[in-house]
Design a protein around this motif. Structure first.
Motif, short mmCIF file in Angstrom:
data_model
loop_
_atom_site.label_atom_id
_atom_site.label_comp_id
_atom_site.label_asym_id
_atom_site.label_seq_id
_atom_site.Cartn_x
_atom_site.Cartn_y
_atom_site.Cartn_z
N GLY A 1 0.80 -1.21 0.00
CA GLY A 1 0.00 0.00 0.00
C GLY A 1 0.84 1.27 0.00
N ALA A 2 0.50 2.17 0.90
CA ALA A 2 1.20 3.45 0.98
C ALA A 2 2.65 3.30 1.40
CB ALA A 2 0.46 4.39 1.93
N LEU B 1 1.30 8.15 -4.28
CA LEU B 1 0.91 9.40 -3.62
C LEU B 1 0.03 9.04 -2.43
CD1 LEU B 1 -0.09 11.39 -6.85
CD2 LEU B 1 2.11 11.41 -5.67
N PRO B 2 0.42 9.42 -1.20
CA PRO B 2 -0.38 9.08 -0.02
C PRO B 2 -1.57 10.01 0.14
CG PRO B 2 1.56 10.30 0.66
CD PRO B 2 1.67 10.12 -0.84
N ARG C 1 -7.40 13.55 2.44
CA ARG C 1 -6.36 14.53 2.73
C ARG C 1 -5.08 14.15 1.97
NH1 ARG C 1 -9.92 17.99 5.20
NH2 ARG C 1 -10.81 17.10 7.12
N ARG C 2 -4.86 14.78 0.82
CA ARG C 2 -3.69 14.47 0.01
C ARG C 2 -2.39 14.81 0.75
NH1 ARG C 2 -7.27 16.55 -3.87
NH2 ARG C 2 -7.68 15.10 -5.62
N GLY C 3 -1.45 13.89 0.65
CA GLY C 3 -0.13 14.12 1.20
C GLY C 3 -0.01 13.91 2.70
N ALA D 1 -3.13 4.48 -0.92
CA ALA D 1 -2.04 4.61 -1.90
C ALA D 1 -2.65 4.89 -3.26
CB ALA D 1 -1.21 3.33 -1.95
N THR D 2 -2.34 6.04 -3.83
CA THR D 2 -2.88 6.41 -5.14
C THR D 2 -1.73 6.67 -6.11
OG1 THR D 2 -2.98 8.76 -4.61
CG2 THR D 2 -4.89 7.44 -4.04
N THR D 3 -2.09 6.84 -7.38
CA THR D 3 -1.12 7.20 -8.42
C THR D 3 -1.62 8.44 -9.14
OG1 THR D 3 -2.19 5.84 -10.11
CG2 THR D 3 -0.49 4.78 -8.77
#
Length: 592
Positions: free
Chosen positions: A429-430, A442-443, A482-484, A526-528
């Motif tokens: 994951g993250a 990107l978390p 919440r990005r980041g 966990a994103t892209t």
């Protein structure tokens, strides 16, 4: 025509006949005996699979499923020890299940096998469909599309081919040179092909494609049939196991499930406990990503969603409820919903557009929005999935991985000595960048809130930008985005944000929670950058694979993508068409 357009007539002797092609699905002299003589004997079965761990049979013309049943009947009697059978069949016009049942009833000896296949009959949707056949150590991928397109998208290599389209004079498209060249391109060394026809054009095309073609005695009223052989000798890919799976969230669980289905031992590592990361909420939704562009990304999302529904259906206690209502977020969404529901991405009835009145009735509260009802979508308890799919004994935390030229990968753990594996799959994951420094992750911190039942019936699942998921004893809602941010501390501020989000779609339900204490959980998704997962080989790192970047749809993505990565690791056919698999490549330009 759509894959479901297969109008059937019935001959006086009870055989199904295609109204489209004017030809019967099998001959008048016992269709089962014909399948055994033309295809099983014609491909040298069972001798061809003796001593093999993996054997792949492909077919052009699924029809009633009779050839597949004849093959499964032989496989269950003559299966090599530990063998796995991989089946791929192409069908442009799927026969309705009821007609197939009527046709197959002619052979009572196949009834137990027919009942299994009919119970898992694919839905009429263009694309690839995977059918699990664990009773036989087999899986069946059915491509509902034109033959040339299907062959160009399949990544397998067949050891045997059943060429069983309607007669070349009536169905010339399936027998054209390009299709038979596609057969050759998707053939393993030593592959054998068999067909009932001896038409000159078929003989010449097979020979031009590199097959050695010969005539053999026919069956029944047909004097001759064809057998064809590719030069070479078939053999198994190198054994993949044991495979190290690092992570025991939904991605790691799906990987272990897929590897075990292929007979591969998986050693599963986890730093804490299954679901300690983003997969540990008490409820989550399994819904499709809605893409009105109807292109490759939309096709990928639809296949993943439908595969997830199949994968979770048999897990005791996992499914909390069925049916999710997606509310429109803007005036444009009503048109988007209608476009998606009318497409061939989903089976008929899988999506239903509701006007505001019907959406209000479905939601249980007044709304002025249109809705998209998804009757098959799920509210799921992820903890039950992890309990069923994860290893009972986890190998502990992996602190680092190091390439070992002699053995593959050396895993350093805190609980014991380093271990080496030829193949490692990262599913953390993250935390992916901790083991793969270049992971394009990107978390995004998300907090979900939940409450016990507020003294009323349990609300139905819904999505609207936020979401509501029924639980066994209440409901979960949220979630923040919440990005980041990477903190996993639960905050009152995020509880309030979730209540405000809930009030945007269910104001009455939100008001009923006033003054109640809420429970919650925060985790890091966990994103892209392109919002698509990573599923495949890590560039420049032989033996290292990844399944990650699932974002907020891990429950939907994981089953299909776990099977895809497991197929890459083992050298067996993937359930994904190759153009869709390319969207997920960890080396794709958009996430470098």
């Amino acid at each position: 025509m759509s894959p479901g357009d297969a109008p059937i007539e019935w001959t006086e002797d009870g055989r199904p006949r295609s109204s489209l092609y004017g030809d019967a699905y099998f001959g008048a002299d016992d269709g089962l005996a014909e399948s055994r003589a033309v295809f099983l004997e014609g491909c040298g079965l069972p001798a061809a699979w003796r001593g093999r761990r993996n054997f792949t049979v492909a077919e052009l013309g699924f029809g009633t499923g009779l050839n597949i049943l004849a093959l499964l009947d032989l496989w269950r009697r003559e299966r090599p020890s530990g063998g796995r059978l991989h089946l791929f069949s192409v069908e442009a016009h799927l026969m309705p299940r009821e007609d197939a049942a009527r046709a197959l009833a002619a052979w009572p000896e196949l009834a137990p096998l027919a009942q299994i296949l009919l119970a898992r009959w694919p839905q009429a949707r263009k694309g690839f469909h995977r059918i699990d056949l664990p009773e036989f150590g087999a899986s069946l991928d059915i491509a509902l599309m034109e033959a040339g397109e299907a062959l160009s998208q399949w990544d397998g290599r067949a050891d045997a081919w059943f060429l069983d389209g309607f007669a070349p004079a009536l169905n010339p498209g399936m027998w054209r040179d390009e299709v038979l060249q596609g057969v050759a391109a998707r053939s393993a060394p030593g592959a054998r092909a068999a067909t009932f026809t001896v038409a000159g054009q078929v003989r010449r095309s097979l020979a031009a494609a590199g097959f050695e073609v010969s005539r053999a005695p026919g069956h029944g009223r047909k004097r001759e049939r064809l057998e064809a052989v590719r030069p070479g000798r078939g053999e198994d890919p190198d054994p993949a196991g044991p495979v190290a799976v690092i992570g025991a969230g939904i991605a790691g669980a799906a990987l272990r499930r897929a590897l075990l289905a292929l007979g591969v031992e998986a050693v599963q590592f986890e730093a804490v406990t299954p679901g300690a990361g983003a997969s540990g909420n008490p409820a989550g939704l399994v819904t499709p990503r809605l893409d009105a562009g109807l292109g490759p990304v939309a096709r990928l999302a639809a296949q993943a969603y439908l595969r997830a529904l199949d994968a979770y259906a048999g897990l005791p206690g996992a499914v909390i409820s069925r049916g999710v209502l997606q509310l429109a977020a803007s005036d444009r969404d009503a048109g988007r919903f209608a476009r998606i529901a009318a497409s061939d991405l989903f089976p008929e009835g899988a999506l239903r557009v509701l006007d505001p009145a019907a959406a209000s009735a479905r939601l249980g509260e007044a709304t002025d929005r249109h809705g998209l009802d998804q009757p098959g979508a799920l509210s799921l308890d992820p903890r039950q999935v992890l309990q069923a799919w994860c290893a009972r004994a986890l190998a502990g935390r992996v602190g680092s991985i190091l390439a070992d030229p002699a053995a593959g990968w050396r895993l350093a753990t805190r609980e014991g000595p380093a271990q080496t594996f030829r193949t490692v799959i990262l599913a953390t994951g993250a935390d992916l960048p901790g083991l793969w420094a270049d992971a394009p992750i990107l978390p995004v911190r998300g907090q979900a809130s939940w409450s016990g039942s507020p003294g009323r019936s349990r609300p139905d699942a819904a999505g609207w930008g936020g979401y509501l998921a029924p639980m066994a004893g209440g409901f979960l809602f949220g979630a923040t985005f919440r990005r980041g941010e990477t903190s996993t501390a639960v905050t009152d501020g995020d509880h309030q944000a979730n209540l405000e989000l809930l009030a945007g779609a269910r104001p009455g339900l939100a008001a009923g929670l006033a003054g109640q204490a809420l429970e919650g959980r925060a985790s890091v998704r966990a994103t892209t950058r392109d919002h698509l997962p990573l599923a495949g080989a890590v560039p420049g790192q032989p033996g290292l694979h990844v399944l990650g970047g699932l974002g907020s749809r891990g429950l939907t993505w994981a089953p299909l993508l776990g099977e895809h990565v497991a197929a890459l690791v083992t050298g067996t056919p993937s359930p994904l068409p190759s153009d869709l698999a390319a969207l997920l490549s960890p080396g794709r330009h958009s996430v470098e």
